[in-house]
Design a protein around this motif. Structure first.
Motif, PDB file in Angstrom:
ATOM      1  N   ASN A 198       2.151 -17.999 -12.909  1.00 33.57           N
ATOM      2  CA  ASN A 198       2.693 -18.761 -11.835  1.00 33.57           C
ATOM      3  C   ASN A 198       1.763 -19.984 -11.547  1.00 33.57           C
ATOM      4  O   ASN A 198       2.036 -21.049 -10.680  1.00 33.57           O
ATOM      5  N   GLU A 199       0.293 -19.888 -11.955  1.00 35.69           N
ATOM      6  CA  GLU A 199      -0.609 -21.100 -11.534  1.00 35.69           C
ATOM      7  C   GLU A 199      -1.792 -20.830 -12.622  1.00 35.69           C
ATOM      8  O   GLU A 199      -2.234 -20.021 -12.961  1.00 35.69           O
ATOM      9  N   ILE A 200      -2.202 -22.255 -12.883  1.00 31.13           N
ATOM     10  CA  ILE A 200      -3.505 -22.216 -13.698  1.00 31.13           C
ATOM     11  C   ILE A 200      -4.482 -23.183 -12.946  1.00 31.13           C
ATOM     12  O   ILE A 200      -3.957 -24.186 -12.399  1.00 31.13           O
ATOM     13  N   ARG A 201      -5.558 -22.787 -12.531  1.00 25.61           N
ATOM     14  CA  ARG A 201      -6.712 -23.525 -12.084  1.00 25.61           C
ATOM     15  C   ARG A 201      -7.956 -23.611 -12.813  1.00 25.61           C
ATOM     16  O   ARG A 201      -8.365 -22.611 -13.557  1.00 25.61           O
ATOM     17  N   VAL A 202      -8.868 -24.738 -12.461  1.00 23.64           N
ATOM     18  CA  VAL A 202     -10.010 -24.881 -12.818  1.00 23.64           C
ATOM     19  C   VAL A 202     -11.052 -24.788 -11.774  1.00 23.64           C
ATOM     20  O   VAL A 202     -10.960 -25.640 -10.936  1.00 23.64           O
ATOM     21  N   VAL A 203     -11.807 -23.676 -11.618  1.00 28.08           N
ATOM     22  CA  VAL A 203     -12.749 -23.414 -10.601  1.00 28.08           C
ATOM     23  C   VAL A 203     -14.301 -23.462 -10.989  1.00 28.08           C
ATOM     24  O   VAL A 203     -14.831 -23.695 -12.332  1.00 28.08           O
ATOM     25  N   ASP A 204     -15.218 -23.419  -9.940  1.00 29.69           N
ATOM     26  CA  ASP A 204     -16.653 -23.489 -10.406  1.00 29.69           C
ATOM     27  C   ASP A 204     -16.839 -21.874 -10.743  1.00 29.69           C
ATOM     28  O   ASP A 204     -16.208 -20.976 -10.259  1.00 29.69           O
TER      29      ASP A 204
END
Length: 333
Positions: A280-286
């Motif tokens: 449901n979601e793809i993110r780029v994080v630290d």
């Protein structure tokens, strides 16, 4: 006299005028010889004059020397020496240096790619063996104690640990100073013994992933396949199951997580069943955004890997939820 000229034809007039010019030219040439302004060379005949005004003049003899030629008779003139072109030499040297640098760079890149390819091939064989052994093991499930101190960096880091040294840039270089003691104090618990409800395999059809899942996500465990974060949920039950893998070494299992889109399916299999999760979601994080591993009140899945490829100063995180009608029996049982 005028009457005589009137009676002459055009050809006769031209002949008379030519004889007059020829006589004057011979007298002038003789005067120049007497003055020493013309030199005669032995064995070379002077240029012949045409016999009639209609005849074409002959070429001047190449051996005759005028008063402007200061070279002695019989000596051949030498060509002037060309100056050394330093600019051309410097440009050529710079070109050779540039070509050498490009060749060396290409050789380094080819060597690195070859090393990575050999490493990935060896690990692929080891992961296949681990996958077979995981399904063959039927030990009972045992509870696993959660660590007292949570990690401050997301798993799947691509740099190996070095004892006695601070975190390396790109791995934990952005960790605030007040969190570094927690990083040093955190010790991951040992992997639990194999159990039927533990994840054994993961399949992501959209990016052609079919890999074994091992317990633990430290450096040594991620050599064997996809790591199940110890303390996170089991497949098919309420809670957040956290799985991580490398993107550029040890099989590059999670290299193409950025190509996934909401709606793609992830199938996680245990020793008994297979569970389907919907992205449901793809993110780029630290790397320090460990909140993505927090427990949930519903059955969810979180995939973690380094990002971007070969740079790895971020983490890419894929969130998915369990499909309610999933839970078909595994074909391997």
């Amino acid at each position: 006299m005028s009457k005589k000229l009137d009676k002459l034809s055009v050809e006769e007039l031209e002949a008379a005028l030519y004889r007059k010019k020829r006589s004057l030219r011979q007298k002038r040439l003789q005067r120049l010889k007497d003055e020493g302004r013309v030199v005669e060379v032995a064995g070379v005949e002077p240029p012949a004059l045409p016999l009639s005004p209609r005849a074409k003049p002959t070429a001047v003899a190449t051996g005759a020397l005028s008063r402007y030629n200061t070279k002695p008779t019989g000596e051949e003139p030498t060509a002037p020496r060309r100056p050394l072109n330093w600019r051309w030499l410097s440009n050529k040297a710079l070109l050779m240096v540039e070509v050498g640098a490009v060749v060396a760079l290409v050789a380094i890149v080819v060597g690195l790619l070859g090393t990575m390819r050999e490493l990935n091939q060896d690990v692929a064989v080891a992961q296949a063996n681990a996958n077979q052994q995981a399904y063959a093991n039927t030990a009972v499930d045992r509870p696993t104690a959660e660590p007292l101190i949570r990690p401050v960096v997301l798993p799947s880091g691509h740099r190996p640990p070095i004892d006695g040294q601070p975190p390396q840039p790109g791995e934990a270089g952005d960790i605030p100073a007040h969190l570094l003691p927690y990083l040093d104090a955190y010790v991951a618990p040992p992997p639990p013994p194999p159990a039927p409800e533990q994840p054994r395999n993961i399949q992501i059809g959209a990016i052609n992933v079919n890999a074994p899942v091992v317990q633990g996500d430290d450096w040594e465990q991620l050599k064997k396949g996809v790591g199940h974060h110890i303390g996170s949920a089991m497949p098919g039950v309420a809670g957040n199951i956290v799985l991580s893998a490398h993107n550029d070494i040890y099989g590059e299992i999670f290299r193409h997580l950025d190509k996934l889109v909401p709606g793609d399916e992830v199938v996680v299999s245990t020793g008994r069943q297979s569970y389907t999760y919907l992205i449901n979601e793809i993110r780029v994080v630290d790397p320090t955004d460990v909140w993505v591993m927090d427990p949930t009140d519903h059955a969810s899945l979180t995939l973690v890997s380094c990002y971007p490829y070969l740079i790895n100063n971020k983490r890419i995180v894929v969130f998915a939820d369990l499909v309610e009608d999933s839970g078909n029996l595994s074909e391997d049982l």
